[in-house]
Motif scaffolding. Structure first.
Motif, PDB file in Angstrom:
ATOM      1  N   THR B  43      87.228   2.727   9.619  1.00 48.10           N
ATOM      2  CA  THR B  43      87.845   2.490   8.309  1.00 48.10           C
ATOM      3  C   THR B  43      88.754   1.268   8.406  1.00 48.10           C
ATOM      4  N   VAL B  44      88.609   0.340   7.475  1.00 47.62           N
ATOM      5  CA  VAL B  44      89.531  -0.798   7.391  1.00 47.62           C
ATOM      6  C   VAL B  44      90.389  -0.581   6.154  1.00 47.62           C
ATOM      7  N   THR B  45      91.708  -0.609   6.329  1.00 53.05           N
ATOM      8  CA  THR B  45      92.610  -0.343   5.213  1.00 53.05           C
ATOM      9  C   THR B  45      93.245  -1.660   4.761  1.00 53.05           C
ATOM     10  N   ALA B  49      97.138  -2.677   4.214  1.00 48.19           N
ATOM     11  CA  ALA B  49      97.659  -3.594   5.234  1.00 48.19           C
ATOM     12  C   ALA B  49      98.368  -4.769   4.560  1.00 48.19           C
ATOM     13  N   LEU B  50      97.758  -5.301   3.511  1.00 50.30           N
ATOM     14  CA  LEU B  50      98.369  -6.457   2.849  1.00 50.30           C
ATOM     15  C   LEU B  50      99.683  -6.077   2.170  1.00 50.30           C
ATOM     16  N   SER B  51      99.738  -4.859   1.615  1.00 45.28           N
ATOM     17  CA  SER B  51     101.009  -4.502   0.977  1.00 45.28           C
ATOM     18  C   SER B  51     102.072  -4.199   2.047  1.00 45.28           C
ATOM     19  N   GLN B  52     101.631  -3.631   3.200  1.00 43.00           N
ATOM     20  CA  GLN B  52     102.592  -3.443   4.304  1.00 43.00           C
ATOM     21  C   GLN B  52     103.094  -4.815   4.794  1.00 43.00           C
ATOM     22  N   ALA B  53     102.175  -5.801   4.830  1.00 45.86           N
ATOM     23  CA  ALA B  53     102.547  -7.136   5.312  1.00 45.86           C
ATOM     24  C   ALA B  53     103.564  -7.779   4.374  1.00 45.86           C
ATOM     25  N   GLU B  54     103.352  -7.580   3.072  1.00 42.46           N
ATOM     26  CA  GLU B  54     104.325  -8.134   2.120  1.00 42.46           C
ATOM     27  C   GLU B  54     105.693  -7.495   2.305  1.00 42.46           C
ATOM     28  N   VAL B  84      94.642   8.598   4.502  1.00 41.06           N
ATOM     29  CA  VAL B  84      93.555   7.759   5.008  1.00 41.06           C
ATOM     30  C   VAL B  84      92.603   8.639   5.816  1.00 41.06           C
ATOM     31  N   LYS B  85      91.309   8.370   5.678  1.00 37.15           N
ATOM     32  CA  LYS B  85      90.314   9.139   6.429  1.00 37.15           C
ATOM     33  C   LYS B  85      90.653   9.132   7.917  1.00 37.15           C
ATOM     34  N   THR B  86      90.659  10.301   8.524  1.00 33.90           N
ATOM     35  CA  THR B  86      90.932  10.463   9.945  1.00 33.90           C
ATOM     36  C   THR B  86      89.794  11.305  10.500  1.00 33.90           C
ATOM     37  N   SER B  87      88.761  10.634  11.017  1.00 32.97           N
ATOM     38  CA  SER B  87      87.496  11.327  11.298  1.00 32.97           C
ATOM     39  C   SER B  87      87.370  11.839  12.726  1.00 32.97           C
ATOM     40  N   CYS B  88      88.128  11.261  13.654  1.00 25.10           N
ATOM     41  CA  CYS B  88      87.983  11.574  15.077  1.00 25.10           C
ATOM     42  C   CYS B  88      86.544  11.308  15.542  1.00 25.10           C
ATOM     43  N   GLY B  89      85.854  10.406  14.855  1.00 23.58           N
ATOM     44  CA  GLY B  89      84.487  10.052  15.250  1.00 23.58           C
ATOM     45  C   GLY B  89      83.472  11.142  14.958  1.00 23.58           C
ATOM     46  N   SER B  90      83.847  12.115  14.118  1.00 30.59           N
ATOM     47  CA  SER B  90      82.994  13.290  13.906  1.00 30.59           C
ATOM     48  C   SER B  90      82.582  13.450  12.445  1.00 30.59           C
ATOM     49  N   LYS B  91      81.357  13.912  12.264  1.00 30.01           N
ATOM     50  CA  LYS B  91      80.904  14.307  10.925  1.00 30.01           C
ATOM     51  C   LYS B  91      81.789  15.443  10.390  1.00 30.01           C
ATOM     52  N   ALA B 110     107.621   2.607  11.075  1.00 29.17           N
ATOM     53  CA  ALA B 110     109.073   2.401  10.993  1.00 29.17           C
ATOM     54  C   ALA B 110     109.477   1.107  11.694  1.00 29.17           C
ATOM     55  N   ALA B 111     108.697   0.704  12.700  1.00 28.24           N
ATOM     56  CA  ALA B 111     108.990  -0.544  13.422  1.00 28.24           C
ATOM     57  C   ALA B 111     108.474  -1.761  12.649  1.00 28.24           C
ATOM     58  N   GLY B 112     107.835  -1.512  11.510  1.00 26.66           N
ATOM     59  CA  GLY B 112     107.396  -2.628  10.662  1.00 26.66           C
ATOM     60  C   GLY B 112     106.012  -3.167  11.004  1.00 26.66           C
ATOM     61  N   THR B 113     105.270  -2.486  11.884  1.00 24.64           N
ATOM     62  CA  THR B 113     103.926  -2.981  12.206  1.00 24.64           C
ATOM     63  C   THR B 113     102.966  -2.621  11.074  1.00 24.64           C
ATOM     64  N   ILE B 114     101.849  -3.343  11.044  1.00 28.14           N
ATOM     65  CA  ILE B 114     100.865  -3.201   9.974  1.00 28.14           C
ATOM     66  C   ILE B 114      99.621  -2.540  10.561  1.00 28.14           C
ATOM     67  N   SER B 115      99.101  -1.497   9.919  1.00 26.25           N
ATOM     68  CA  SER B 115      97.840  -0.922  10.397  1.00 26.25           C
ATOM     69  C   SER B 115      96.667  -1.545   9.644  1.00 26.25           C
ATOM     70  N   LEU B 116      95.757  -2.181  10.384  1.00 24.06           N
ATOM     71  CA  LEU B 116      94.564  -2.762   9.749  1.00 24.06           C
ATOM     72  C   LEU B 116      93.483  -1.717   9.523  1.00 24.06           C
ATOM     73  N   GLY B 117      93.578  -0.605  10.251  1.00 20.78           N
ATOM     74  CA  GLY B 117      92.578   0.438  10.055  1.00 20.78           C
ATOM     75  C   GLY B 117      92.416   1.316  11.270  1.00 20.78           C
ATOM     76  N   LYS B 118      91.319   2.091  11.230  1.00 27.67           N
ATOM     77  CA  LYS B 118      91.091   3.142  12.212  1.00 27.67           C
ATOM     78  C   LYS B 118      89.849   2.793  13.042  1.00 27.67           C
ATOM     79  N   THR B 119      90.004   2.844  14.359  1.00 24.63           N
ATOM     80  CA  THR B 119      88.918   2.367  15.214  1.00 24.63           C
ATOM     81  C   THR B 119      87.972   3.472  15.659  1.00 24.63           C
ATOM     82  N   ASN B 120      86.759   3.034  15.951  1.00 25.29           N
ATOM     83  CA  ASN B 120      85.667   3.915  16.365  1.00 25.29           C
ATOM     84  C   ASN B 120      85.959   4.530  17.726  1.00 25.29           C
ATOM     85  N   MET B 121      85.321   5.648  18.001  1.00 21.48           N
ATOM     86  CA  MET B 121      85.608   6.407  19.220  1.00 21.48           C
ATOM     87  C   MET B 121      84.497   7.413  19.466  1.00 21.48           C
TER      88      MET B 121
END
Lengths: 95, 486
Positions: B43-45, B49-54, B84-91, B110-121
């Protein structure tokens, strides 16, 4: 310890996992190979060794018996497959 | 920008040379362009991400920026992220929008980092190649015919390809260190209990631990400063002070005592991997370290013990997927047992089923003592091996994996896949920290040097890894894929 199909059937039942006849024989093969590998453990003398459940030997911490969570039923039920009046729906259990 | 470290990007943000919005858009464009080939994200959010960046740019303008404010990251799809979808790589969890944030996610936000999305596994973190994902295999940016390793394969591939500067992974038997090695990046598995497991979907609860994956040890130190620490919501997280992991990065290594476990240099080790690791050890000698051979006599019992303990815990943890409260539910169940058994059979993939069945079998009446109790006893012996070794040496070094990344589809037999984890799995059983750092190539594919320390020695591991990265440039090398897809 040889694995029989009956063991796979029993485990599938206990784990509430539907397994077809075809799949069962595949699992007997795969699980047998895994358990053969695991059986190397039996060659090790562990007499007098205490089992280790937690790598830091920690014990469960206690806290004051106070309510800390709020009711979030609606939030948590939003991801449920079927709910009605705040209850989870399942097929009828009692006729 | 894609070849810069988190530390460099943070400096560029701080100086005003770059805004978080620019940085975030840049990486989102790279993902858009290149990830069709890698499949590293589930998933790419982008919008979020852009609103977190702003918000991050605004915080900086208001003088409220921290060290990592505005840095884009990715999260393995095992961390719950609210809404946000949290699939754990599972159907099983394909339709699951997490109702809350994991502690790691909360701290990173809280540290101000931006999440671009959720990676495959690999599904439920069960695998060493990322081929067990419901969302398809991930490819290794160094060679698209190779696996990226697993289970945190998406995080490793995304960082290696310059789609994101750093990502979070989890490690139950090597799932941070092995993909970091296969993809030529740096990955730290902290001490068990150092980072909160709250909101991290459980596989084997006495082994699971979250950690950073980035280009450099220095970047991992910055991320550890954010994520480490006690959490009342994880009863196994440790109430112990957290040092500033960046402070000791430059401590000199003269007098450092390195142990090379002889069991980590035996049969099955690829000669080119061995050569790269021995060359790396020579670098340490030139930095003033002394090297001696040590023994971890129970090494060969680690995989057998793990394949009792981890599946046993998994079979219990995964009993929560019942088709009632969340996750996949089968169509038209005839009764409650049919609802459970069919929902689970449809929702779980083959490897997950294997481990549930193994775990259920070994915990069942008549088998429990022979398997589970026995494996727990062996676990104590394995931990004792490490504690004994650390009486004599400061750190242990060896390969992270016996081979470089193997080809997609090469390991069809589950046991041959399990044996890949020979050098990483004992570390989880013992609960100690370990880091993999890039140390060369074998057949054109990256080699990881694994460095192990005693419980809570993360600062030392990061120092030892950082000094290696001051003396070598393996960690700065990028796959051609990262440039071709810029």
């Amino acid at each position: 310890m040889a694995l029989e199909e009956s063991h796979v059937r029993r485990a599938a039942h206990l784990a509430r996992l539907a397994v077809s006849d075809d799949q069962a024989s595949g699992f007997v093969d795969d699980l047998s190979r895994i358990l053969d590998m695991v059986d190397q453990l039996q060659s090790l003398d562990t007499e007098g060794v205490a089992p280790l459940a937690h790598p830091l030997d920690a014990t469960q911490r206690l806290r004051a018996d106070e309510v800390t969570e709020t009711n979030q039923r609606d939030t948590f039920q939003r991801c449920a497959p079927a709910v009605e009046n705040g209850l989870y729906l399942v097929p009828r259990v009692v006729e | 920008m894609h070849d810069k470290t988190v530390t460099q990007l943070a400096a560029a943000l701080a100086s005003g040379e770059l805004s978080s919005r620019e940085l975030t858009s840049h990486f989102l464009q790279r993902i858009e362009k290149a990830d069709g080939q890698l499949n590293s994200f589930i998933t790419v959010t982008a919008e979020q991400a852009l609103s977190q960046a702003e918000a991050a740019d605004k915080a900086r303008a208001d003088g409220k920026a921290g060290k990592l404010t505005g840095i884009p990251l990715a999260l393995k799809d095992i961390f719950c992220t609210q809404g946000v979808k949290t699939s754990c790589g599972s159907k099983m969890l394909d339709n699951f929008l997490a109702p809350y944030d994991a502690t790691v996610v909360e701290k990173l936000s809280a540290a101000g980092t931006i999440s671009l999305g959720k990676t495959n596994m690999d599904e439920f973190a069960m695998g060493s190649s990322n081929e067990n994902s419901h969302y398809g295999a991930v490819k290794n940016p160094w060679d698209l015919a190779a696996v990226p390793g697993g289970s945190s394969g998406g995080s490793a591939a995304a960082v290696a390809a310059g789609l994101v500067p750093a990502a979070m992974g989890t490690d139950t038997g090597g799932s941070i260190r092995q993909p970091a090695a296969f993809c030529g990046i740096t990955g730290l598995k902290p001490t068990y209990g150092r980072v909160s497991r709250y909101g991290m979907i459980a596989y084997a609860s006495s082994l699971d631990q979250a950690g950073p994956m980035a280009r450099t040890a220095e970047d991992c130190a910055h991320l550890m400063n954010v994520i480490a620490g006690h959490d009342v919501r994880d009863s196994t997280s440790v109430a112990r002070g957290v040092p500033d992991y960046t402070e000791t990065l430059n401590a000199p290594l003269s007098g450092l005592k390195i142990g090379l476990p002889k069991e980590y240099f035996g049969d099955g080790l690829d000669p080119e991997v061995e050569k790269a690791v021995r060359e790396a050890v020579k670098v340490y000698e030139s930095l003033g370290a002394t090297v001696r051979e040590v023994s971890l006599p129970h090494t060969h019992y680690a995989i057998p013990a793990y394949y009792v303990i981890a599946p046993a815990e998994a079979s219990s943890n995964l009993s929560r997927y019942d088709g009632v409260r969340f996750g996949h539910r089968c169509d038209a169940p005839t009764d409650l047992i049919d609802l459970y058994t069919r929902s689970r059979a449809e929702g779980f993939g083959e490897e997950v089923k294997r481990r549930i069945l193994i775990g259920t079998h070994t915990l069942s009446e008549g088998f429990f003592d022979a398997y589970y109790t026995k494996a727990q006893k062996v676990r104590r012996l394995i931990r004792q091996d490490f504690l004994d070794a650390f009486e004599d040496v400061d750190v242990l070094m060896g390969p992270a994996s016996p081979t470089p990344a193997f080809d997609l589809g090469a390991k069809k037999d589950p046991v041959s896949m399990y044996l890949q984890d020979i050098y990483t799995i004992a570390v989880n059983l013992a609960g100690i920290p370990g880091i993999s750092v890039p140390a060369g190539f074998a057949g054109g594919r990256p080699v990881g040097l694994q460095i192990l320390g005693t419980h809570f020695a993360e600062a030392q591991l990061l120092n030892v890894a950082h000094q290696f990265q001051q003396a070598t440039d393996w960690h700065l090398q990028l796959p051609a894929f990262a440039e071709e897809n810029a």
